[in-house]
Design a protein around this motif. Structure first.
Motif, short mmCIF file in Angstrom:
data_model
loop_
_atom_site.label_atom_id
_atom_site.label_comp_id
_atom_site.label_asym_id
_atom_site.label_seq_id
_atom_site.Cartn_x
_atom_site.Cartn_y
_atom_site.Cartn_z
N LEU A 92 0.72 -1.20 0.02
CA LEU A 92 -0.22 0.08 0.03
C LEU A 92 0.90 1.19 0.08
CD1 LEU A 92 -2.94 1.24 0.17
CD2 LEU A 92 -2.60 1.22 2.70
N LEU B 191 0.70 5.83 -0.19
CA LEU B 191 -0.24 6.74 -0.41
C LEU B 191 0.66 8.02 -0.73
CD1 LEU B 191 -2.07 6.46 2.94
CD2 LEU B 191 -2.87 5.69 0.79
N ILE C 77 -3.92 6.55 -4.12
CA ILE C 77 -3.52 5.24 -3.55
C ILE C 77 -3.03 4.33 -4.66
CG2 ILE C 77 -4.89 3.62 -2.28
CD1 ILE C 77 -7.07 5.68 -1.62
N TYR D 71 -2.61 0.22 -4.57
CA TYR D 71 -3.06 -0.95 -3.59
C TYR D 71 -2.87 -2.02 -4.50
CZ TYR D 71 -6.26 -3.95 -1.20
OH TYR D 71 -7.17 -4.85 -0.57
N VAL E 216 -12.19 0.43 -0.73
CA VAL E 216 -11.68 1.65 -0.07
C VAL E 216 -12.63 2.94 0.15
CG1 VAL E 216 -9.89 3.71 -0.10
CG2 VAL E 216 -9.33 1.06 -0.79
#
Length: 371
Positions: free
Chosen positions: A81, A83, A125, A127, A141
Protein backbone atom coordinates in the motif's frame (compact mmCIF):
# COMPACT_ATOMS: atom_id res chain seq x y z
CA UNK A 1 -21.27 -28.75 -21.88
CA UNK A 2 -22.87 -30.71 -19.06
CA UNK A 3 -19.43 -31.44 -17.63
CA UNK A 4 -18.57 -27.75 -17.82
CA UNK A 5 -21.74 -26.72 -16.00
CA UNK A 6 -21.15 -29.24 -13.25
CA UNK A 7 -17.54 -28.06 -13.01
CA UNK A 8 -18.81 -24.55 -12.30
CA UNK A 9 -20.90 -25.89 -9.43
CA UNK A 10 -17.91 -27.77 -8.06
CA UNK A 11 -15.89 -24.55 -8.13
CA UNK A 12 -18.61 -22.92 -6.06
CA UNK A 13 -18.40 -25.81 -3.63
CA UNK A 14 -14.71 -25.23 -3.15
CA UNK A 15 -15.17 -21.51 -2.54
CA UNK A 16 -14.86 -20.36 1.08
CA UNK A 17 -17.92 -21.99 2.53
CA UNK A 18 -18.58 -19.42 5.19
CA UNK A 19 -18.08 -16.52 2.86
CA UNK A 20 -20.68 -14.39 1.21
CA UNK A 21 -17.94 -13.43 -1.18
CA UNK A 22 -14.38 -14.22 -2.19
CA UNK A 23 -11.36 -12.22 -1.12
CA UNK A 24 -12.09 -8.59 -0.17
CA UNK A 25 -10.46 -6.17 2.22
CA UNK A 26 -11.87 -2.96 3.67
CA UNK A 27 -9.64 0.10 3.86
CA UNK A 28 -10.91 3.27 5.52
CA UNK A 29 -8.82 6.45 5.27
CA UNK A 30 -9.66 9.56 7.30
CA UNK A 31 -7.90 12.76 6.20
CA UNK A 32 -7.40 15.89 8.28
CA UNK A 33 -4.98 18.61 7.15
CA UNK A 34 -1.76 16.74 6.29
CA UNK A 35 -2.53 13.63 8.32
CA UNK A 36 -4.13 10.35 7.26
CA UNK A 37 -5.49 7.81 9.73
CA UNK A 38 -6.14 4.38 8.30
CA UNK A 39 -7.92 1.22 9.31
CA UNK A 40 -7.46 -1.85 7.15
CA UNK A 41 -9.62 -4.93 7.71
CA UNK A 42 -8.05 -7.98 6.02
CA UNK A 43 -9.47 -11.52 6.17
CA UNK A 44 -7.34 -13.85 8.29
CA UNK A 45 -8.04 -16.72 5.87
CA UNK A 46 -6.36 -14.67 3.10
CA UNK A 47 -3.40 -13.75 5.28
CA UNK A 48 -3.05 -17.37 6.36
CA UNK A 49 -2.90 -18.43 2.72
CA UNK A 50 -0.26 -15.79 1.95
CA UNK A 51 1.82 -16.01 5.12
CA UNK A 52 1.10 -19.38 6.73
CA UNK A 53 -0.16 -17.99 10.04
CA UNK A 54 -1.36 -21.41 11.23
CA UNK A 55 1.95 -22.40 12.81
CA UNK A 56 0.93 -25.85 14.06
CA UNK A 57 -1.00 -26.75 10.91
CA UNK A 58 -4.16 -27.81 12.74
CA UNK A 59 -6.43 -25.81 10.43
CA UNK A 60 -7.56 -23.41 13.16
CA UNK A 61 -6.03 -20.01 13.80
CA UNK A 62 -5.70 -18.97 17.43
CA UNK A 63 -5.29 -15.50 18.87
CA UNK A 64 -1.76 -16.37 19.99
CA UNK A 65 -0.79 -17.45 16.47
CA UNK A 66 -2.14 -14.24 14.97
CA UNK A 67 -0.63 -12.03 17.66
CA UNK A 68 2.79 -13.63 17.18
CA UNK A 69 2.65 -12.60 13.51
CA UNK A 70 1.47 -8.99 13.97
CA UNK A 71 4.73 -7.52 12.73
CA UNK A 72 4.83 -9.89 9.77
CA UNK A 73 1.23 -9.01 8.87
CA UNK A 74 1.84 -5.27 9.13
CA UNK A 75 5.00 -5.46 7.03
CA UNK A 76 3.37 -7.64 4.39
CA UNK A 77 0.28 -5.43 4.06
CA UNK A 78 1.92 -2.02 4.19
CA UNK A 79 4.55 -3.01 1.64
CA UNK A 80 1.60 -3.36 -0.72
CA UNK A 81 0.00 0.00 0.00
CA UNK A 82 1.35 3.42 -0.93
CA UNK A 83 -0.21 6.83 -0.34
CA UNK A 84 0.82 10.10 -1.92
CA UNK A 85 -0.45 13.65 -2.20
CA UNK A 86 0.76 15.70 -5.14
CA UNK A 87 4.37 14.85 -5.94
CA UNK A 88 5.23 13.67 -2.44
CA UNK A 89 4.77 10.29 -0.79
CA UNK A 90 3.01 9.98 2.56
CA UNK A 91 5.08 7.54 4.67
CA UNK A 92 2.94 5.01 6.54
CA UNK A 93 3.58 4.01 10.15
CA UNK A 94 1.91 0.86 11.49
CA UNK A 95 -0.17 1.08 14.66
CA UNK A 96 -2.11 -1.41 16.75
CA UNK A 97 -3.76 -4.55 15.43
CA UNK A 98 -7.07 -5.99 16.58
CA UNK A 99 -9.37 -8.81 15.52
CA UNK A 100 -12.92 -8.22 14.28
CA UNK A 101 -15.66 -10.52 13.05
CA UNK A 102 -17.23 -9.81 9.67
CA UNK A 103 -20.09 -11.70 8.06
CA UNK A 104 -17.63 -14.03 6.34
CA UNK A 105 -15.21 -14.72 9.18
CA UNK A 106 -12.45 -13.20 11.28
CA UNK A 107 -10.43 -10.22 10.08
CA UNK A 108 -7.30 -8.55 11.36
CA UNK A 109 -7.79 -4.83 11.89
CA UNK A 110 -4.57 -2.99 11.09
CA UNK A 111 -4.46 0.66 12.11
CA UNK A 112 -1.86 3.08 10.80
CA UNK A 113 -1.07 6.73 10.26
CA UNK A 114 0.53 8.59 7.39
CA UNK A 115 1.93 12.11 7.22
CA UNK A 116 2.04 14.06 3.96
CA UNK A 117 4.40 16.94 3.28
CA UNK A 118 1.64 19.38 2.35
CA UNK A 119 -2.09 19.83 2.71
CA UNK A 120 -4.00 17.15 0.83
CA UNK A 121 -6.31 18.06 -2.05
CA UNK A 122 -6.38 14.57 -3.53
CA UNK A 123 -5.00 11.33 -2.15
CA UNK A 124 -3.41 8.88 -4.59
CA UNK A 125 -3.64 5.25 -3.50
CA UNK A 126 -1.53 2.43 -4.90
CA UNK A 127 -3.11 -0.84 -3.74
CA UNK A 128 -1.37 -4.16 -4.48
CA UNK A 129 -2.52 -6.47 -1.67
CA UNK A 130 -2.60 -10.15 -2.79
CA UNK A 131 -2.14 -9.03 -6.43
CA UNK A 132 0.52 -11.69 -6.96
CA UNK A 133 -1.53 -14.60 -5.58
CA UNK A 134 -5.18 -13.70 -6.16
CA UNK A 135 -6.11 -11.69 -9.27
CA UNK A 136 -9.75 -11.67 -8.13
CA UNK A 137 -9.03 -9.87 -4.85
CA UNK A 138 -10.78 -6.52 -4.37
CA UNK A 139 -9.88 -3.67 -2.08
CA UNK A 140 -12.93 -1.67 -1.00
CA UNK A 141 -11.67 1.78 -0.03
CA UNK A 142 -13.57 4.57 1.71
CA UNK A 143 -12.11 8.05 2.07
CA UNK A 144 -13.56 10.28 4.82
CA UNK A 145 -12.90 14.02 4.98
CA UNK A 146 -14.79 16.80 6.73
CA UNK A 147 -17.95 14.74 7.12
CA UNK A 148 -17.96 13.60 3.48
CA UNK A 149 -17.19 10.14 2.10
CA UNK A 150 -16.16 8.75 -1.25
CA UNK A 151 -15.34 5.19 -2.20
CA UNK A 152 -13.54 3.14 -4.82
CA UNK A 153 -12.92 -0.50 -5.70
CA UNK A 154 -9.29 -1.54 -6.28
CA UNK A 155 -8.06 -4.64 -8.08
CA UNK A 156 -4.90 -5.57 -10.02
CA UNK A 157 -6.33 -3.85 -13.11
CA UNK A 158 -7.19 -0.70 -11.13
CA UNK A 159 -4.38 -0.66 -8.60
CA UNK A 160 -3.68 3.08 -8.66
CA UNK A 161 -6.44 5.65 -8.23
CA UNK A 162 -6.70 9.23 -6.96
CA UNK A 163 -9.57 10.23 -4.69
CA UNK A 164 -10.36 13.92 -4.40
CA UNK A 165 -11.11 15.47 -1.02
CA UNK A 166 -13.62 17.81 -2.61
CA UNK A 167 -17.18 16.94 -1.71
CA UNK A 168 -18.15 14.11 -4.06
CA UNK A 169 -21.20 14.65 -6.23
CA UNK A 170 -24.35 12.78 -5.32
CA UNK A 171 -24.25 11.12 -8.72
CA UNK A 172 -20.69 9.90 -8.11
CA UNK A 173 -21.65 8.38 -4.76
CA UNK A 174 -24.75 6.77 -6.25
CA UNK A 175 -22.63 5.33 -9.07
CA UNK A 176 -20.03 3.99 -6.61
CA UNK A 177 -22.65 2.08 -4.63
CA UNK A 178 -24.26 0.75 -7.81
CA UNK A 179 -20.86 -0.76 -8.64
CA UNK A 180 -20.62 -2.23 -5.13
CA UNK A 181 -24.09 -3.77 -5.51
CA UNK A 182 -23.31 -5.36 -8.88
CA UNK A 183 -20.03 -6.75 -7.59
CA UNK A 184 -21.56 -8.29 -4.48
CA UNK A 185 -24.41 -10.08 -6.23
CA UNK A 186 -22.01 -11.53 -8.77
CA UNK A 187 -19.78 -12.96 -6.05
CA UNK A 188 -22.58 -13.91 -3.64
CA UNK A 189 -22.42 -17.65 -4.37
CA UNK A 190 -25.26 -18.57 -2.04
CA UNK A 191 -27.58 -15.91 -3.52
CA UNK A 192 -26.74 -17.03 -7.06
CA UNK A 193 -27.35 -20.71 -6.29
CA UNK A 194 -30.66 -19.89 -4.60
CA UNK A 195 -31.81 -17.86 -7.58
CA UNK A 196 -30.68 -20.46 -10.13
CA UNK A 197 -32.39 -23.24 -8.19
CA UNK A 198 -35.68 -21.34 -8.42
CA UNK A 199 -35.17 -20.50 -12.09
CA UNK A 200 -34.20 -23.96 -13.37
CA UNK A 201 -37.84 -25.23 -13.62
CA UNK A 202 -39.05 -21.99 -15.28
CA UNK A 203 -38.61 -23.26 -18.85
CA UNK A 204 -40.32 -26.61 -18.17
CA UNK A 205 -44.05 -27.21 -18.29
CA UNK A 206 -45.75 -29.45 -15.72
CA UNK A 207 -46.00 -33.04 -16.92
CA UNK A 208 -49.81 -32.78 -17.05
CA UNK A 209 -49.76 -29.83 -19.45
CA UNK A 210 -50.10 -30.66 -23.14
CA UNK A 211 -49.12 -27.36 -24.69
CA UNK A 212 -45.52 -26.47 -25.38
CA UNK A 213 -43.73 -24.03 -23.15
CA UNK A 214 -43.11 -20.64 -24.78
CA UNK A 215 -40.38 -18.11 -24.14
CA UNK A 216 -43.09 -15.62 -23.09
CA UNK A 217 -44.50 -18.00 -20.48
CA UNK A 218 -41.00 -18.78 -19.23
CA UNK A 219 -40.19 -15.06 -19.03
CA UNK A 220 -43.37 -14.36 -17.04
CA UNK A 221 -42.56 -17.19 -14.64
CA UNK A 222 -39.01 -15.89 -14.18
CA UNK A 223 -40.32 -12.34 -13.76
CA UNK A 224 -42.63 -13.43 -10.92
CA UNK A 225 -39.79 -15.19 -9.08
CA UNK A 226 -37.25 -12.40 -9.56
CA UNK A 227 -39.74 -9.64 -8.66
CA UNK A 228 -40.75 -11.42 -5.45
CA UNK A 229 -37.11 -11.99 -4.50
CA UNK A 230 -36.24 -8.36 -5.31
CA UNK A 231 -39.07 -6.83 -3.30
CA UNK A 232 -38.31 -8.99 -0.29
CA UNK A 233 -34.56 -8.51 -0.07
CA UNK A 234 -34.85 -4.79 -0.85
CA UNK A 235 -37.21 -4.43 2.10
CA UNK A 236 -35.04 -6.14 4.71
CA UNK A 237 -31.81 -4.73 3.26
CA UNK A 238 -33.20 -1.23 3.76
CA UNK A 239 -34.58 -1.91 7.25
CA UNK A 240 -31.34 -3.50 8.43
CA UNK A 241 -29.10 -0.83 6.86
CA UNK A 242 -31.16 1.91 8.52
CA UNK A 243 -30.86 0.03 11.86
CA UNK A 244 -34.61 -0.48 12.13
CA UNK A 245 -34.31 -4.27 12.28
CA UNK A 246 -31.41 -6.66 12.74
CA UNK A 247 -30.72 -10.36 13.22
CA UNK A 248 -27.58 -12.21 14.39
CA UNK A 249 -25.32 -12.85 11.40
CA UNK A 250 -24.94 -16.58 12.16
CA UNK A 251 -28.71 -17.02 12.06
CA UNK A 252 -28.93 -15.11 8.80
CA UNK A 253 -26.11 -16.98 7.09
CA UNK A 254 -27.45 -20.34 8.27
CA UNK A 255 -30.96 -19.50 7.05
CA UNK A 256 -29.60 -18.45 3.65
CA UNK A 257 -27.83 -21.79 3.32
CA UNK A 258 -31.06 -23.57 4.33
CA UNK A 259 -32.97 -21.63 1.67
CA UNK A 260 -30.57 -22.91 -1.00
CA UNK A 261 -31.04 -26.49 0.24
CA UNK A 262 -34.83 -26.21 0.04
CA UNK A 263 -34.86 -24.45 -3.34
CA UNK A 264 -32.66 -27.18 -4.86
CA UNK A 265 -34.60 -29.96 -3.13
CA UNK A 266 -37.78 -28.61 -4.71
CA UNK A 267 -36.37 -29.47 -8.15
CA UNK A 268 -35.94 -33.12 -7.12
CA UNK A 269 -38.99 -33.55 -4.91
CA UNK A 270 -41.63 -30.84 -5.37
CA UNK A 271 -42.27 -29.06 -2.11
CA UNK A 272 -43.77 -25.77 -3.26
CA UNK A 273 -45.96 -26.85 -6.21
CA UNK A 274 -46.51 -23.58 -8.07
CA UNK A 275 -45.60 -21.38 -5.12
CA UNK A 276 -42.03 -20.55 -6.15
CA UNK A 277 -42.69 -16.76 -6.19
CA UNK A 278 -44.04 -17.00 -2.63
CA UNK A 279 -40.97 -18.97 -1.58
CA UNK A 280 -38.71 -16.46 -3.35
CA UNK A 281 -40.34 -13.66 -1.35
CA UNK A 282 -40.16 -15.40 2.02
CA UNK A 283 -36.54 -16.44 1.67
CA UNK A 284 -35.71 -13.14 -0.02
CA UNK A 285 -36.45 -11.47 3.30
CA UNK A 286 -33.60 -13.47 4.83
CA UNK A 287 -31.25 -12.84 1.91
CA UNK A 288 -31.82 -9.10 2.40
CA UNK A 289 -30.23 -9.34 5.84
CA UNK A 290 -27.26 -11.02 4.19
CA UNK A 291 -26.87 -8.14 1.75
CA UNK A 292 -27.14 -5.74 4.68
CA UNK A 293 -24.19 -7.48 6.35
CA UNK A 294 -22.09 -6.83 3.25
CA UNK A 295 -23.22 -3.20 3.15
CA UNK A 296 -22.36 -2.80 6.83
CA UNK A 297 -18.81 -3.94 6.02
CA UNK A 298 -18.63 -1.32 3.27
CA UNK A 299 -20.09 1.46 5.39
CA UNK A 300 -22.75 3.92 4.31
CA UNK A 301 -21.87 7.64 4.13
CA UNK A 302 -24.23 9.42 6.50
CA UNK A 303 -24.39 12.52 4.29
CA UNK A 304 -26.01 10.56 1.45
CA UNK A 305 -27.36 7.57 3.35
CA UNK A 306 -30.56 6.97 1.41
CA UNK A 307 -29.00 7.68 -1.99
CA UNK A 308 -26.13 5.26 -1.36
CA UNK A 309 -28.55 2.62 -0.10
CA UNK A 310 -30.65 3.08 -3.24
CA UNK A 311 -27.52 2.80 -5.39
CA UNK A 312 -26.52 -0.47 -3.74
CA UNK A 313 -30.04 -1.84 -4.24
CA UNK A 314 -30.01 -0.81 -7.90
CA UNK A 315 -26.60 -2.44 -8.36
CA UNK A 316 -27.83 -5.70 -6.83
CA UNK A 317 -30.78 -5.71 -9.24
CA UNK A 318 -28.59 -4.95 -12.26
CA UNK A 319 -26.28 -7.81 -11.33
CA UNK A 320 -29.25 -10.08 -10.74
CA UNK A 321 -30.87 -9.21 -14.08
CA UNK A 322 -27.58 -9.85 -15.86
CA UNK A 323 -27.56 -13.38 -14.43
CA UNK A 324 -31.18 -13.94 -15.45
CA UNK A 325 -30.55 -12.50 -18.91
CA UNK A 326 -27.69 -14.92 -19.46
CA UNK A 327 -29.58 -17.88 -18.00
CA UNK A 328 -33.02 -17.70 -19.63
CA UNK A 329 -32.17 -17.90 -23.37
CA UNK A 330 -29.73 -20.77 -22.83
CA UNK A 331 -32.11 -22.66 -20.57
CA UNK A 332 -35.01 -22.19 -23.00
CA UNK A 333 -32.93 -23.42 -25.94
CA UNK A 334 -31.88 -26.55 -24.03
CA UNK A 335 -35.16 -27.22 -22.21
CA UNK A 336 -36.16 -30.32 -24.23
CA UNK A 337 -32.74 -31.96 -24.16
CA UNK A 338 -31.38 -34.74 -22.00
CA UNK A 339 -28.63 -32.30 -21.04
CA UNK A 340 -31.06 -29.90 -19.39
CA UNK A 341 -32.88 -32.67 -17.54
CA UNK A 342 -29.54 -33.81 -16.16
CA UNK A 343 -28.68 -30.26 -15.17
CA UNK A 344 -32.01 -29.95 -13.38
CA UNK A 345 -31.54 -33.18 -11.43
CA UNK A 346 -27.80 -33.68 -11.05
CA UNK A 347 -27.12 -29.94 -10.81
CA UNK A 348 -29.83 -29.46 -8.18
CA UNK A 349 -28.51 -32.41 -6.17
CA UNK A 350 -25.02 -30.93 -6.23
CA UNK A 351 -26.33 -27.48 -5.23
CA UNK A 352 -28.21 -29.10 -2.35
CA UNK A 353 -25.05 -30.88 -1.20
CA UNK A 354 -22.99 -27.71 -1.33
CA UNK A 355 -25.62 -25.74 0.58
CA UNK A 356 -25.98 -28.51 3.17
CA UNK A 357 -22.25 -28.24 3.90
CA UNK A 358 -22.60 -24.45 4.17
CA UNK A 359 -25.50 -24.92 6.57
CA UNK A 360 -23.56 -27.23 8.89
CA UNK A 361 -20.50 -24.96 8.82
CA UNK A 362 -22.45 -21.79 9.51
CA UNK A 363 -24.81 -23.21 12.12
CA UNK A 364 -22.11 -24.98 14.12
CA UNK A 365 -19.12 -22.74 13.30
CA UNK A 366 -17.19 -25.59 11.70
CA UNK A 367 -14.86 -25.77 8.73
CA UNK A 368 -15.50 -28.72 6.41
CA UNK A 369 -14.58 -27.35 2.99
CA UNK A 370 -11.36 -25.39 2.75
CA UNK A 371 -10.57 -22.71 0.23
Amino acid sequence: MMRALLSVLLMLALAPAQAHKPSDSYLTLSVKDQQVKGQWDIALRDLDYALGLDQNGDGALTWDEVRAQHQVIATYALERLALSAGPGACPIVAGEQLIDQHTDGAYTVLRFTAACAAAIDALTINYRLFADIDPQHKGLVRLDHDGQSSSAIFDPQQARQSLSLASPSRWAQFRDYVRHGVWHIWIGFDHILFLLSLLLPAVLMPAAARQSQTIKAAFIDVLKVVTAFTLAHSLTLSLASLHVLSLPSRWVESAIAASVVLAALNNLWPLFRGRRPVVAFLFGLIHGFGFAGVLADLGLPQSTLLLSLLGFNVGVEIGQLAIVGAFLPIAFALRKTWLYRQLLTTGSALIMLIAAVWLVERAFDLRILTA
